[in-house]
Write an enzyme that holds these catalytic residues in place. Sequence first.
Site, mmCIF file in Angstrom:
data_model
loop_
_atom_site.group_PDB
_atom_site.id
_atom_site.type_symbol
_atom_site.label_atom_id
_atom_site.label_comp_id
_atom_site.label_asym_id
_atom_site.label_seq_id
_atom_site.Cartn_x
_atom_site.Cartn_y
_atom_site.Cartn_z
ATOM 1 N N LEU A 127 65.430 29.103 80.745
ATOM 2 C CA LEU A 127 64.278 29.922 81.129
ATOM 3 C C LEU A 127 63.812 30.813 79.985
ATOM 4 O O LEU A 127 63.251 31.880 80.204
ATOM 5 C CB LEU A 127 64.650 30.785 82.343
ATOM 6 C CG LEU A 127 65.217 30.041 83.556
ATOM 7 C CD1 LEU A 127 65.675 31.037 84.623
ATOM 8 C CD2 LEU A 127 64.194 29.073 84.129
ATOM 9 N N GLY A 177 66.152 25.624 72.526
ATOM 10 C CA GLY A 177 66.703 24.774 73.571
ATOM 11 C C GLY A 177 67.778 23.836 73.051
ATOM 12 O O GLY A 177 68.770 23.560 73.742
ATOM 13 N N ASP A 178 67.612 23.343 71.833
ATOM 14 C CA ASP A 178 68.634 22.486 71.221
ATOM 15 C C ASP A 178 69.924 23.268 70.998
ATOM 16 O O ASP A 178 71.024 22.741 71.191
ATOM 17 C CB ASP A 178 68.145 21.949 69.873
ATOM 18 C CG ASP A 178 66.793 21.267 69.968
ATOM 19 O OD1 ASP A 178 66.451 20.756 71.057
ATOM 20 O OD2 ASP A 178 66.068 21.253 68.955
#
Length: 314
Positions: free
Chosen positions: A227, A258-259
């Site tokens: 999020l 995100g990675d």
Amino acid sequence: MLVVGDVVTDVVARHTTPLTPGTDTVARIRILPGGAGANAACWAARSRGRGDGGPEVRLLGRVGRAEADWHAGRLRAAGVRPLLIADGSAPTATVVALVDAGTGGERTFLTDSGAVLRIGPADWSPELLDGVGHLHLSGYLLFADAAARLVRLARESARDRGVTVSVDPASAGFIARRGTEPVLAALRGVDLVLPNADEARLLTGVADPVSAAEVLGRRFGLAVVTLGAEGAVVAGPGGITARVPAPRAEAVDTTGAGDAFTGAFLAAWMTGADPAEAAVEGCRAGAEAVTLTGGRPLLPDGPYEPGAPPGVVG
């Protein structure tokens, strides 16, 4: 752990004023190694390099022949064992990331997939899973027919060997163009999905990402939805099992956050952490990632050296 995914040359342009069409906009530009699959592998390998007992990490990907050694060297420096296929007909994928420093490091990508989506079934062998406890698949591979067939083969090989499988759906834009149902069909049988909020919304048709996580948890057994600055939510067959806050961080570049979450989550999960504990590690890595330029952690001896792969002007 084996990661099958994209290796990319990132051209990161960080501008402090709005883009001005038709003329110059001052920016700080760097050429860095990237790619969602490769970035996640590097963040997963970092825990091993710190002595935290993380997994050995291998990366299978396809790159242009001219750039293969450059990318392999940077993966090794990050602690990842590269299993790169050198493509003589296409260059390494290139992404131009336009990073707006005035909006907290938000970025816009221009993507040339190059060799990434030329990976296919001929590049897969079940022996690639020898000694592997977990298989992670980059969702970018779902958006080309040959690469999607490789994903299916890899997933089936993992099932035959009792190896768990995770997928990062990768791109809301690509999901929208490919279609939700084909993407969900390609994800059938995986143990864990790791979408961001936009991807979770698209995959479920549910506007609220927390509710979308619940839907995905029931469908796959384990779903972890990131999020952004609000952290992450973990869901299983019975619904939401954890809400994890993100540490405060001053964002420079959100590329690869995100990675980072994915790599750190998987490293912790594979070494015995429960999903909530693993999500805490993922959020820590994501918060660190946004303070860096590019999508990978700092190397043990400092930043990536300046320079560019052959054929790219640095």
